[in-house]
Design an enzyme around this catalytic site. Structure first.
Site, mmCIF file in Angstrom:
data_model
loop_
_atom_site.group_PDB
_atom_site.id
_atom_site.type_symbol
_atom_site.label_atom_id
_atom_site.label_comp_id
_atom_site.label_asym_id
_atom_site.label_seq_id
_atom_site.Cartn_x
_atom_site.Cartn_y
_atom_site.Cartn_z
ATOM 1 N N LYS A 70 0.816 -1.226 0.000
ATOM 2 C CA LYS A 70 0.000 0.000 0.000
ATOM 3 C C LYS A 70 0.850 1.277 0.000
ATOM 4 C CE LYS A 70 -1.189 -0.553 4.770
ATOM 5 N NZ LYS A 70 -0.007 0.088 5.350
ATOM 6 N N ARG A 84 -7.185 1.794 10.639
ATOM 7 C CA ARG A 84 -6.786 0.384 10.667
ATOM 8 C C ARG A 84 -7.739 -0.451 11.505
ATOM 9 N NH1 ARG A 84 -0.285 0.373 10.466
ATOM 10 N NH2 ARG A 84 -0.204 -0.651 8.502
ATOM 11 N N ARG A 140 12.542 -6.918 2.796
ATOM 12 C CA ARG A 140 12.463 -5.476 2.527
ATOM 13 C C ARG A 140 13.647 -4.737 3.149
ATOM 14 N NH1 ARG A 140 7.102 -2.139 3.969
ATOM 15 N NH2 ARG A 140 7.479 -2.764 6.103
ATOM 16 N N ARG A 148 13.744 -2.432 8.527
ATOM 17 C CA ARG A 148 12.946 -1.779 9.562
ATOM 18 C C ARG A 148 12.915 -2.660 10.795
ATOM 19 N NH1 ARG A 148 7.331 0.301 7.025
ATOM 20 N NH2 ARG A 148 6.609 -0.661 8.942
ATOM 21 N N ARG A 202 1.986 -8.372 13.579
ATOM 22 C CA ARG A 202 1.297 -7.377 12.737
ATOM 23 C C ARG A 202 0.250 -8.053 11.864
ATOM 24 N NH1 ARG A 202 6.238 -4.863 9.813
ATOM 25 N NH2 ARG A 202 4.903 -3.235 8.982
#
Ligand code: AMP
Length: 211
Positions: free
Chosen positions: A13, A84, A123, A154, A165
């Site tokens: 997103k 969210r 990532r 991250r 998550r």
């Protein structure tokens, strides 16, 4: 055009929001970016936010809603990372009402857990310009193609935090989808495939809605 882009962590997103904001000339409001910026400060607020983010927990609704209200000012925006959960969606309705604005579409990027885990664990993000890379490396020997900045992972992309998550996402997402479906604003998009494929799907749907 005021839109919300919704999907699990790793659904793409953030990337899609950037491209859509350029294409449709929309202001991009990324709550994740706003929170990371706050968390990097040595303030009480920064420390409080960091505590939640490091574990992959949601930052309290009241606090994030305040940050969103400060960032929405006029028509033509794309919201990335907010709302969210159902409570945030209700708070957003109140914020928009106060500003005489409304949401046109809630875009849901639909994706499975395996794809998400694979994407997030690979990532790497440029420390300097924020560009994202998908890499099979375990060291920091690569540099950003764009600015030669250092690439880092991250903190919340570690395996346990990714799992937290994802579970949180599953718990909250059905209620949120039902909320926007009942308002006739839900647009569901297949989130697998290349960045360009997904972008094309979203653009087609949004253009159809405009006419
Ligand atoms: P993201 O970059 O969108 O994956 O967000 C990174 C982290 O920021 C999340 O794991 C949460 O800790 C926090 N966060 C992002 N969006 C929200 C939100 N809408 N409500 C509360 N916390 C959020």
């Amino acid at each position: 055009m005021n839109i919300i882009l919704f999907g699990s962590p790793g659904s793409g997103k953030g990337t899609q929001a950037k491209m859509l904001s350029e294409y449709f000339k929309l202001k991009r409001i990324s709550l994740g970016d706003i929170l990371r910026e706050e968390a990097s400060k040595d303030s009480d607020l920064g420390k409080e936010i960091k505590k939640y983010m490091q574990k992959g927990h949601l930052v309290p609704d009241g606090l994030v809603s305040r940050l969103i209200e400060e960032n929405i000012d006029e028509e033509d925006f794309i919201l990335d990372g907010y709302p969210r959960n159902l409570n945030q969606a209700i708070k957003l309705e109140e914020i928009l009402k106060r500003k005489s604005l409304q949401i046109d579409s809630f875009i849901y990027l639909d994706i499975d857990e395996k794809t998400v885990t694979d994407r997030l664990s690979k990532r790497w993000v440029c420390k300097k310009c924020g560009a994202n890379y998908h890499l099979n490396i375990s060291s920091q020997k690569y540099r950003c193609d764009l600015c030669k900045g250092e690439l880092v992972q991250r903190e919340d992309d570690s395996p346990q935090v990714i799992k937290n998550r994802w579970e949180l996402f599953l718990k909250e997402n059905r209620k949120l989808l039902d909320f926007y479906r009942s308002k006739n604003k839900l647009v569901e998009i297949e989130g697998r495939g290349s960045i360009e494929e997904v972008l094309r799907r979203v653009k087609e749907k949004l253009k159809c809605q405009k006419h």
